[in-house]
Every structure is written in structure tokens, then in C-alpha cells.
Write an enzyme that holds these catalytic residues in place. Structure first.
Site, PDB file in Angstrom:
ATOM      1  N   HIS A 289      59.706   4.704  -0.529  1.00 30.64           N
ATOM      2  CA  HIS A 289      58.372   5.314  -0.496  1.00 30.64           C
ATOM      3  C   HIS A 289      58.540   6.824  -0.532  1.00 30.64           C
ATOM      4  O   HIS A 289      58.627   7.484   0.501  1.00 30.64           O
ATOM      5  CB  HIS A 289      57.595   4.898   0.748  1.00 30.64           C
TER       6      HIS A 289
ATOM      7  N   LYS B  24      50.768   1.100  -7.068  1.00 32.55           N
ATOM      8  CA  LYS B  24      50.458   1.543  -5.703  1.00 32.55           C
ATOM      9  C   LYS B  24      48.943   1.524  -5.504  1.00 32.55           C
ATOM     10  O   LYS B  24      48.198   2.017  -6.350  1.00 32.55           O
ATOM     11  CB  LYS B  24      50.999   2.960  -5.492  1.00 32.55           C
TER      12      LYS B  24
ATOM     13  N   HIS C  67      53.603   1.751   5.388  1.00 32.25           N
ATOM     14  CA  HIS C  67      53.254   2.290   6.704  1.00 32.25           C
ATOM     15  C   HIS C  67      53.088   1.174   7.733  1.00 32.25           C
ATOM     16  O   HIS C  67      53.708   1.208   8.772  1.00 32.25           O
ATOM     17  CB  HIS C  67      52.002   3.176   6.669  1.00 32.25           C
TER      18      HIS C  67
ATOM     19  N   ASP D 218      58.624   8.680   2.886  1.00 29.89           N
ATOM     20  CA  ASP D 218      57.272   9.176   2.617  1.00 29.89           C
ATOM     21  C   ASP D 218      57.199  10.702   2.682  1.00 29.89           C
ATOM     22  O   ASP D 218      56.231  11.260   3.184  1.00 29.89           O
ATOM     23  CB  ASP D 218      56.274   8.550   3.590  1.00 29.89           C
TER      24      ASP D 218
END
Length: 421
Positions: free
Chosen positions: A64, A189, A250, A320
Site C-alpha cells: 500500500h 482501488k 487499513h 501507506d
């Protein structure tokens, strides 16, 4: 074995899945591994090159990432920074990621579709980039930039910055998937809940209804593409898993019932703990509304991550990182966060290596494992990460990197290919 064979002898071989091998050896021919096991049983490699290293393991996967090229944690910079500036910064970040031992990344919104082409053609030295293009979301959702007039937003979407992709209703969702395929996406995504860095949505609130979610997943499946869903709130996690997404990004809220659903559906989690901790540390440096939202996510994320690990949900690492510059190269700290949440160091390494390709579903390459026939994406580490997992978050401790059998980082240098960047 050919005269071009590469032989890597190590005090410890960590294969990516399974038990470590003391006094191990990896042999590479071309772009593939032809042997991985004990040095005693390794084939001869006459005329080949031999390297002696402390630890050898597969190249890691950041599942990610965001190649935005922005210098602050603020998505509005995408609208106010010239695209060439974003691209040059992002190219530097991709190079840094490779030098940190990440030979592959699943880029979940950004300009990675374009950087990936440059890597493939040899113009840019970087990891394998499996990019999503833009992140799909509804009007007023996390994929929208709320302060902009809609016409400005739509112009930005067509410019290729790789984040904004607003779609409402089944037909628009189908078309949005096809548009990402058109620009070269390797994964889809979606933002299935609100986020913390967008103005008016809420991390707990669902985005997309059931019909829209199913349409996206079904359309992606026709092109053998997996879907990754940004999810903070529990309702979004459950809806996305039921729709058949491959990964929950997440996964900031989780209960036992939903964990069991994810196991039943074969859904993976990419917890992105690195970003959760980083953004909540930016109090006073990001807008207060964004920090308040991030603080709320932080409250539930620890328990959700621990439950996901304890439940046996397959997990892949993803840092991320969205800000260009400094944070890149520390992506491996995500492994330390997984260990803190309940994994063993060996399990965390599996999450960062063997589990990575599976996040791409049917398009998964044969990578992430030191075994015959697998891609020759290999790294050497200065010391044993099973004793100190944080080593993998320090780029200087990644002493050698082979990508596709090619040595791109060697001891004493930033990169043996740095002059090509």
C-alpha cells in the site's frame, strides 16, 4: 548452471515462508532463482559470481504505497503542484523504496501506472510497480477533493494525477473500472469508507452501496484484477468483504463476526500501521479536522490489528506513505508494528514477502519466496532480522538488492545503478 550464474551464500537464509536455513545458498540464473537451500547441497556454479552475506531473504513488498510527489500530508497539493514536479519527486521515492529492499510495490492511487512503465522500459531504477491508477469513490467521498468546484475536480481527474476518480451508480462504477484498466492499472482501488485527509466525509461512514460494490468487483474480475478497499469503519469492512474484495486496506475497526467473514471470503488485510502512527503524530502540522479524524482511527486501529492477527486473517505489509522525501526508505518499520501487534518476526517477514503477491489475486507474479522457479528478487541484510525486526526499516542495513536477477544495490553505495536515475 551458466557462466552468468549468481551464487549468494549466507549464514542464514530466510525463505519467505517456512523455517530459516542456516548456511544457506541462493543461485540465480537470468531473472529466476534456480536453487535455494543449504550451501552443502547447492549445485556448482563454475565461472559465476559468488557473494557472501550475513542474511539473504526475498525482496520485500510494500502493498500500500502512494507515489503522489507531494511534500505535505495534504491531498489538495495534487491540485496545486505542477504534474512534472510531482513526477520527479515520485521517481526519487520509487528509487529510495527499491534501495530499502522493497523490490515490488502495490501502489494504491498515485502516478504509479506511469512510473511503472518507466521502470519496465529501463528509464527509471525502481521496484516492480503494480499500480491502481486512481482510487474510485462516490461524490463527496474520500476520492473527491471537497473544496474544489466539480468542474475543477473533473479536470484534475483527467490530468493523470492518479487519485481523483468519482463515480456514482452502477454504470459509472463500471466505467471507472474500465478507465483504470485503460491507463494500465494492475489492481483496482476503491474507497469504501470515508477517510481522514478529506474534508467532509467521515472515516466511519460507508461509501458505495452493495450494488455498486458488487459491480466494481465483478467488472474487475472480468479482467482478472483484484480489488483493494480502503476501510476504516466496520460497516465498510463488512460490506467490502461481502462484495468479494481481495484486500481490506487499513482495516481500522474489526469485530470477531467480521473477522470470521473475512476468513470465510478469503479476504486479506493490509493494516498500514506505519501511516496510522505517522499521521497521528502530526498534530499542529495538518489541519485540525484531519488530525481529529486520524485520532479517532487511532483509537480502534490497535485492537483491530491485533484481532486480525490473532484470527489468522492473511496479512500483507503496506506503509501507506503519501508524503514525498523523508519517510520513504523507512517502509520496513511496518514489520516492527506487526510484531508489536502479536506476530513473530518470522510471520512479519512472511507478511512482507510471500503474502505480497497474493494481494494481486489472479495477476500475482511468482515472487516473494526463495525457491526454484521464483523471480530473482532478493536482498541481503547486514544482521539477523529475527533478532531485531527493526533492521528491515533501516535502508542502510539492506546491503545488497537484486531485482529480476540484476544487482541494483551493492555494499558501500546507495545503488550500483544510481547513475541511471
Amino acid at each position: 548452471m551458466t557462466t552468468d550464474s549468481i551464487r549468494i551464500e549466507a549464514k542464514l537464509l530466510i525463505p519467505g515462508q517456512g523455517d530459516p536455513v542456516p548456511d544457506g545458498c541462493v543461485v540465480i540464473d537470468g531473472d529466476a532463482i534456480t536453487y535455494a537451500g543449504t550451501s552443502a547441497d547447492a549445485p556448482e556454479t563454475p565461472g559465476g559470481v559468488t557473494h557472501h552475506v550475513p542474511v539473504v531473504m526475498p525482496g520485500m513488498w510494500d502493498c500500500h504505497s502512494h507515489f503522489f510527489g507531494t511534500v505535505a500530508a495534504d491531498l489538495t497539493e495534487l491540485a496545486t503542484t505542477p504534474l512534472p514536479m510531482l513526477a520527479v519527486r515520485a521517481a526519487r521515492d520509487a528509487h529510495t523504496l527499491l534501495m530499502a529492499g522493497f523490490t515490488s510495490t502495490r501502489e494504491m492511487g498515485g502516478i504509479g501506472v506511469h512510473l511503472g512503465r518507466l521502470v519496465d522500459e529501463g528509464t527509471l531504477v525502481g521496484p516492480n510497480i503494480y499500480a491502481a491508477g486512481s482510487a474510485l469513490g462516490p461524490t463527496a467521498g474520500h476520492s473527491d477533493i471537497h473544496w474544489m468546484p466539480e468542474s475543477w475536480r473533473d479536470d484534475l481527474a483527467s490530468s493523470g494525477v492518479g487519485w481523483v476518480a468519482v463515480c456514482d451508480g452502477v454504470e459509472e462504477c463500471i466505467k471507472a473500472v474500465r478507465r483504470q484498466i485503460r491507463v494500465g492499472a494492475k489492481v483496482i482501488k476503491i474507497n469504501a469508507t470515508g477517510g481522514t485527509m478529506s474534508h467532509f466525509d467521515h472515516p466511519d461512514h460507508r461509501q458505495f452501496n452493495d450494488k455498486e460494490l458488487r459491480a466494481i468487483v465483478e467488472e474487475a474480475a472480468m479482467a482478472e484484477m483484484a480489488v483493494g478497499a480502503h476501510c476504516h469503519g466496520l460497516a465498510g469492512v463488512r460490506a467490502a468483504a461481502l462484495a468479494g474484495v481481495k484486500t481490506i486496506e487499513h482495516c481500522s475497526t474489526l469485530d470477531r463476526e467480521t473477522a470470521e467473514l473475512m476468513l470465510k471470503m478469503g479476504t486479506m488485510a493490509v493494516p498500514t500501521r506505519h501511516a496510522v502512527e505517522y499521521l497521528v503524530s502530526l498534530k499542529g502540522q495538518i489541519p485540525d479536522w484531519a488530525w481529529q479524524a486520524q485520532a479517532k482511527v487511532h483509537e480502534t486501529h490497535t485492537d483491530a490489528m491485533r484481532l486480525a492477527i490473532a484470527s489468522g486473517i492473511p496479512i500483507a505489509t503496506g506503509a501507506d506513505i503519501m508524503v514525498s522525501g523523508g519517510p520513504w526508505g523507512t517502509n520496513g518499520l511496518e514489520l516492527a508494528a506487526l510484531v508489536e501487534a502479536g506476530m513473530t518476526p518470522l510471520q512479519a517477514i512472511e507478511a512482507a514477502t510471500f503474502n505480497g503477491p497474493a494481494t494481486l489475486g489472479p495477476r500475482a507474479p511468482k515472487a516473494g519466496l526463495l525457491a526454484e522457479g521464483y523471480d530473482a528478487d532478493v536482498i541481503a541484510v547486514a544482521a539477523n532480522p529475527l533478532d531485531d525486526i527493526a533492521l528491515l526499516g533501516d535502508s542502510s542495513r539492506i546491503t545488497m538488492v537484486w531485482k529480476g536477477g540484476r544487482l541494483v544495490k551493492s555494499p558501500g553505495s546507495t545503488s550500483s545503478a544510481e547513475s541511471e536515475l
